[in-house]
Structure formats: structure tokens, C-alpha cells
Design an enzyme around this catalytic site. Structure first.
Site, PDB file in Angstrom:
ATOM      1  N   CYS A 119       0.845  -1.201   0.000  1.00 49.04           N
ATOM      2  CA  CYS A 119       0.000   0.000   0.000  1.00 49.04           C
ATOM      3  C   CYS A 119       0.875   1.244   0.000  1.00 49.04           C
ATOM      4  CB  CYS A 119      -0.893  -0.010   1.237  1.00 49.04           C
ATOM      5  SG  CYS A 119      -1.693   1.588   1.526  1.00 49.04           S
ATOM      6  N   CYS A 168       0.499   3.328   3.377  1.00 51.38           N
ATOM      7  CA  CYS A 168       0.869   2.823   4.701  1.00 51.38           C
ATOM      8  C   CYS A 168       2.163   3.491   5.177  1.00 51.38           C
ATOM      9  CB  CYS A 168       1.026   1.297   4.675  1.00 51.38           C
ATOM     10  SG  CYS A 168      -0.536   0.416   4.987  1.00 51.38           S
ATOM     11  N   HIS A 176      -4.202   0.444   8.171  1.00 51.87           N
ATOM     12  CA  HIS A 176      -4.723   0.178   6.823  1.00 51.87           C
ATOM     13  C   HIS A 176      -6.139  -0.408   6.841  1.00 51.87           C
ATOM     14  CE1 HIS A 176      -4.139  -0.762   2.517  1.00 51.87           C
ATOM     15  NE2 HIS A 176      -4.725  -1.923   2.748  1.00 51.87           N
ATOM     16  N   ASN A 203     -13.349   9.968  -1.333  1.00 52.36           N
ATOM     17  CA  ASN A 203     -13.973   8.934  -2.161  1.00 52.36           C
ATOM     18  C   ASN A 203     -13.775   7.624  -1.432  1.00 52.36           C
ATOM     19  OD1 ASN A 203     -14.570  10.701  -4.296  1.00 52.36           O
ATOM     20  ND2 ASN A 203     -12.550  10.404  -5.216  1.00 52.36           N
ATOM     21  N   SER A 260      -8.784   4.258  -5.512  1.00 50.21           N
ATOM     22  CA  SER A 260      -7.868   3.219  -5.980  1.00 50.21           C
ATOM     23  C   SER A 260      -7.118   2.560  -4.835  1.00 50.21           C
ATOM     24  CB  SER A 260      -6.896   3.800  -7.009  1.00 50.21           C
ATOM     25  OG  SER A 260      -6.286   4.962  -6.505  1.00 50.21           O
ATOM     26  N   HIS A 283      -6.830   2.110   1.842  1.00 50.63           N
ATOM     27  CA  HIS A 283      -6.282   2.738   3.052  1.00 50.63           C
ATOM     28  C   HIS A 283      -7.143   3.972   3.368  1.00 50.63           C
ATOM     29  CE1 HIS A 283      -2.702   3.282   5.740  1.00 50.63           C
ATOM     30  NE2 HIS A 283      -3.361   4.411   5.921  1.00 50.63           N
ATOM     31  N   HIS A 306      -8.381   7.337   3.663  1.00 53.55           N
ATOM     32  CA  HIS A 306      -7.811   8.641   3.288  1.00 53.55           C
ATOM     33  C   HIS A 306      -8.826   9.486   2.543  1.00 53.55           C
ATOM     34  CE1 HIS A 306      -7.465   6.683  -0.634  1.00 53.55           C
ATOM     35  NE2 HIS A 306      -7.224   7.868  -1.170  1.00 53.55           N
ATOM     36  N   GLN A 323      -9.003  13.590   0.297  1.00 51.01           N
ATOM     37  CA  GLN A 323      -8.197  14.490  -0.514  1.00 51.01           C
ATOM     38  C   GLN A 323      -8.583  15.941  -0.255  1.00 51.01           C
ATOM     39  OE1 GLN A 323      -7.446  13.559  -4.655  1.00 51.01           O
ATOM     40  NE2 GLN A 323      -8.539  11.623  -4.494  1.00 51.01           N
TER      41      GLN A 323
END
Ligand SMILES: O=P(O)(O)O[C@H]1O[C@H](CO)[C@@H](O)[C@H](O)[C@H]1O
Ligand SMILES: O=P(O)(O)O[C@H]1O[C@H](CO)[C@@H](O)[C@H](O)[C@H]1O
Lengths: 348, 348
Positions: free
Chosen positions: B52, B55, B115, B155, B163, B166, B168, B170
Site C-alpha cells: 500500500c 501505509c 490500513h 472517495n 484506488s 487505506h 484517506h 483528498q
């Protein structure tokens, strides 16, 4: 300081039809993709499928049986989003809670009895029959007093929410002018009032002069990637002469329209050598009994694929909250499409 | 004549934030679905994945190595849609070919070094750290002269183009106000000028009085299905007091915001007992140095699922060409969501 280059630097473009901006990020085309991949759909379907509710002579989900048809076949959608019933409305809401009943008719248009076909695999003559049906349907529906807009469209491919691969499209005819059509109309109208020509007459003239976004053209129609396209391979077919709607098409124009449909959809299939998914639909004048000299017939193609048959563009996050965003530029897309053959890859 | 019933008859609702209409077809909820099914994503991920790129301590796609972080971690997106470079612009286009360079900063915000987590599986204290980072980032980016809007979003789920699983989100910070934010601002502004209160102060007051679209609330925030929602389980979190942006949040408000985020995302996961995908993002005042008394902090959640973890709503065809359309009504969706537990199904 570097100087601006639209092939390299992020920029925004103005969409003249919708009065909106889009973000173009040409430098982003090379990012690696580790996300979701689409399953590619099986390419060889039988000409008749006993389980298909659109095949000739079969029983549909609601129990009705299709006639044994050949060529095109039109019926009312068994699970339409609209009802044709006229309901009584005692004002149910206002202010923040504004709602209005909506009346309409939903139809399904089978393009062929042959379950295995798609538009690019049909002959121009056969596609012309579909165009004839669109024209007939438009005439029939527009004659109804309570129908003020007729939306003709096709969802192609399961990735586009199409639940049945049998070649077909839909018609949603309704009492209101839908939001995006209304927006387009506002733009067309203010342009026409100012310039006494339609926005698309002038736009197409300038696009043909520029050349770089044209994909294919014939005597009566041009297909191009709009300067403000948001989907990677979005295109638009525009009539070269101003036509307010499909009712105004002559026999020769209907044949030319069928030909440009065949060329464009064949180019699409050839791009990734796959049956190319899209939503496509015609924008034309409302059928509200008013004069619409501002309208100019066009058809949008919104295909979801980005890099291959498996990798699509996701219109999510930033795009849902902020504005449409694209990586590859419209000029690059048009060049790629323009250079593809108009002979279908399966026929090579 | 039957009389109109919004639970039974097709109707259109007006979206006050975007000045748009949507089509509601309650009678259509029962149509059979033979179309595409999504793969459900694997639910048990390891706490650390050596492959990942988000990570702690791992190498990213561009060769950089993440520090060994614990908790949140922010870095500039290696494949951002914007560039922070100031380019020289000799007017490249006009008329139909209008474009303008766009400058900005794209960041990735890791929510945790773990993760395997998602927001609903994190504690309120842990989510509060994410909210702290959003506030810090907003303050830092808004202080830059060339940044006029800061779009914070997430997203979630591969179906939403994410994609990497993990946890997260933006941040896209840019020099222009993006199209949908601009539209919202226009609506907020004309309401504020007329009423001397924000549109969302009045709207939320009426929604709380009506009750039927509220999903969950606490001291400082309410989550509801907007009267004009287009996605089946779309919601919006609104601050009860008018706050122009996240910079204005007190410690207590940040904690309340974390709590409502935990409750809402847990309810979502419990709906289909799956890690519920969505795009979510904050709409707040631009950072253009102007006064924005019309703005009122809110966060949109746009989840794609319709009937199950496998069947999503397709916004295609009619929706791309005409206007958004939904089947299940906002009141039905809110009732379903409101009745779900705020204890995560995995913890039962
Ligand atoms: O930036 P990511 O996660 O690679 O990409 C994802 O989110 C972006 C912003 O919503 C979209 O533009 C992309 O289409 C999507 O795949
Ligand atoms: O009418 P269909 O083909 O069953 O359904 C499809 O097209 C409709 C119109 O574009 C959309 O509203 C649906 O979400 C989509 O699945």
C-alpha cells in the site's frame, strides 16, 4: 516563468451549452491506475435469446408477450419513471418543500429483432429505420397537448446501467422541460437573440475551420469532441444546417444521420476493440407549442471509458462536489478517434 | 381523477442549493433488476499492507517514502490534477474557445496508519484528529494569496473510483471557485440578501420541525436526507449554528462534528451490512478574501448504492441528458436510515 501550454498545463474551459466550467489536467494522463477494473462484456451473443424480454415473441417481466416483430419495435415501458395519468393536485408544498406532479410517457425502442446486434454492426439502411422510428415517435408524442419535451436516448453496455444487451433505446416524453435541456435552451436563446444565428451554427463553423476537434463528417452532419467535453471520449453530432428537431429531417438527412451514427459508433468500437459503452441522446426543441428559432438539433455521446475496455473515468468526489475534470485533452481525444478506421474491427 | 400522493405519483422537486429540479418516481421502486452487479469488496484487510502506497514507512508510486507516521498524515498528491506553478498566459482563446489557466494544490490526507480502518470503525477521538487536520489544512491553504477555494472530500470504496482502500481523503485547493460551489454560493447569496438569514439556517429549522427527513443529530449538527436529494441515500450534515467555514469551529464543535460523522457513516455501513461506499465533501465559504455572510457550512454525502451492496443506482441516460431521477423518496430513505443502530454491525 514558463509560458502557458494547453497541452501541458491545468486549465479551465467554458461549456457554452450548459454555462459551466470544466477542469482540464493534461499533465495527469500518465498516473498509474490501481483502482477498479470493469468486467468486459461477452461479445458473441446469439441472434435470439429465449430469456431476453426484448426478443421477438418473448414474454416480458410484466407478463405481456412481444409480437413476432422484424426490424424495429416500440412499446410502453413496463416500469416507466413517469405515469400518463392526470392526477389532481392540491398544492402539496411550497418554499423549501416545493414539488410539482409530473406526467409523461416512457417507451422502449427495439432497434432490431436480432439480439446479437449493436448500432455499429447494423447497416446504414437498418440504422435509417431506427431514425425513421425516432422521427415518427417524435411526431406522435409532440402532438399530445400534455407532452412538452421528448427525450430520445440510448444506454449501451451494462457499465451504463443497461440491464439488457438487446439493441434498444428509450424515449421519455414529459410535461416539463428537464433541467439540462432548459439550461441549454437558455444558452441557445440568449445567443440567438443577440446574433440572429444559432449558437451551434456559429460554433460548428468555427470547429470545421479549426479542424482539430472534428472526428468525422458527411454532407449533413459533423461529429466532434466539444472544446468543453468532460468525458474522455465525449462527442456531439451536430446538423450542418440548422434544424430545430428531428421532425424537420428530409429523407436524405435521415440517411446521412444514420451514416454518421454508423461511422461514429464504429470508431468507438475500434478504439479499444470492444463493444463501446455510452449514454447517448438527442437534444432538440421542446414540443410546447412555442416558437423555437434558437434550437439546433444535436446528439450527445457520453462514454465512460478512459484507457481501455476495463478502466473507466470516475466522475466522483471532486467532480460531484466541485466541477467536471478530465485528463486527456479534447484535441488529443479527437485526434485518436479521427485516425481510427470506419470499418468495424470484427469485420476485418 | 385520483388525487396526487407524493408517495405514489411521479413528481419533480426543486433543489434550492443548486437551482435545479429532480424527478422522483416512487412507483418505480419495485422494478426487477437484471443489470450489472458490483463485486463487494473484501472486508478484512490487514492493519499494515506492504504494497500500500499510503501505509506508514512505505514507498509511493513516484519513489518517495512515507515517514513512519501514527494517526493522520498529509502529503502533496504525486499525480495531482493541479500544479502550483505560476505560468505566463498570453490569451490562448476566446469566444467558443475560452480557456483560462488554473493553479492549485492537491493533497492526500491519510486518516490513520491503520490500513484496515474506515471512518465508522474509528473512535470519535480519532475522527476528531481528522477534523483537526481539515481545519489546519483549511487555515494553511486559505492563507495563500492564490488559493480561493479549498475542496475537502473523500472517495470511499472502489466503486467510487478510490484506488486504495487505506483510509484517506483528498484536498484540492485552487485559484477559481469551482462550478457547483459557485452555483451554491449564488443561491445562498440571493437568499441571504433577501432574508438576512442563511438559506440553511431557515431550511434546517423547517426540517427539524418536519422531522421526517432527519437521520441523526447532536448538539451542534444535524444529518438529513435533503428534500431534493438525487442519490437514493444522499445526506447532508449541516451545522446548527451558522458557521461560514471549518476555521470557525470550536473544540466542542469539532468533537460534535466527529460524533455526527461517526454516527452517519455507521448507519450507512449498517444499511446493507457492508463497508458503504460514497463520495463526501465539505462545502464552505471561498477563501478569496471577500466577506461571505451568506455561507453556511455543510457536508454532502453521495452514496451510489440502491438496493444492496451489489446493486447501485445508475445516473446515466436520462440523468446525464435531462435531469437527476430517483425512485425511493427522500422521506422513505430517511426513515430507513433513522431506524438503523449507531453501533457498527461488525461490533455486534
Ligand atoms: O485522485 P484519485 O483518487 O486517484 O482519483 C479519483 O478521484 C478523483 C477526484 O475525485 C477523480 O478525478 C478520479 O476520476 C478518481 O478516480
Ligand atoms: O430504464 P432502465 O434501462 O431499466 O434503467 C436505466 O436507465 C434509466 C434512464 O437512463 C436510469 O434511470 C436507470 O438508473 C438505469 O438503470
Amino acid at each position: 516563468n514558463t509560458s502557458f501550454d494547453r497541452k501541458k498545463h491545468p486549465h479551465r474551459r467554458y461549456n457554452h451549452l450548459l454555462d459551466e466550467w470544466i477542469l482540464v489536467s493534461p499533465q495527469r494522463a500518465n498516473r498509474p491506475w490501481q483502482g477498479q477494473r470493469e468486467e468486459t462484456t461477452e461479445e458473441n451473443r446469439p441472434e435470439y435469446d429465449p430469456d431476453c424480454y426484448l426478443c421477438s415473441g418473448n414474454i416480458r417481466a410484466n407478463g405481456d408477450r412481444n409480437p413476432v416483430y422484424k426490424g424495429t419495435y416500440v412499446f410502453n415501458n413496463d416500469f416507466g419513471a413517469l405515469l400518463n395519468e392526470d392526477v389532481e393536485f392540491a398544492n402539496e408544498g411550497s418554499g423549501f418543500f416545493t414539488l410539482l406532479p409530473e406526467r409523461g410517457i416512457n417507451r422502449v425502442v427495439c432497434f432490431s429483432e436480432n439480439h446479437s446486434l449493436t448500432l455499429p454492426e447494423m447497416s446504414v439502411e437498418h440504422i435509417k429505420n431506427v431514425v425513421d422510428v425516432w422521427q415518427e415517435q417524435f411526431n406522435e408524442l409532440s402532438a399530445l397537448d400534455h407532452i412538452n419535451y421528448v427525450q430520445i436516448f440510448e444506454n449501451k453496455g451494462s457499465i451504463m446501467g443497461c440491464s439488457n444487451p438487446h439493441p434498444h433505446g428509450q424515449i421519455w416524453a414529459q410535461s416539463s422541460i428537464p433541467a439540462m435541456v432548459q439550461k441549454t435552451q437558455d444558452q441557445l436563446k440568449s445567443y440567438f437573440e443577440k446574433n440572429k444565428r444559432t449558437l451551434l451554427e456559429d460554433y460548428l463553423e468555427q470547429e470545421i475551420a479549426a479542424g482539430e476537434r472534428i472526428v468525422t463528417e458527411n454532407e449533413h452532419f459533423a461529429a466532434l469532441v466539444p472544446f468543453w467535453a468532460s468525458w474522455p471520449y465525449e462527442t456531439m453530432i451536430i446538423s450542418k444546417q440548422k434544424r430545430e428537431n428531428i421532425a424537420a429531417f428530409s429523407e436524405a438527412e435521415k440517411k446521412s444521420f444514420a451514416a454518421v451514427l454508423k461511422d461514429l459508433t464504429t470508431i468507438y468500437d475500434n478504439l479499444f476493440e470492444t463493444s463501446f459503452p455510452y449514454s447517448a441522446g438527442i437534444h432538440q426543441s421542446p414540443t410546447d407549442g412555442k416558437e423555437h428559432p434558437e434550437w439546433h438539433f444535436h446528439m450527445h455521446f457520453y462514454p465512460p471509458l478512459l484507457r481501455s475496455a476495463e478502466v473507466k473515468k470516475f466522475m466522483v468526489g471532486y467532480e460531484m462536489l466541485a466541477e467536471p475534470q478530465r485528463d486527456i485533452t479534447p484535441e488529443q481525444s479527437a485526434a485518436i478517434l479521427r485516425n481510427l478506421p470506419t470499418i468495424h474491427y470484427k469485420k476485418k
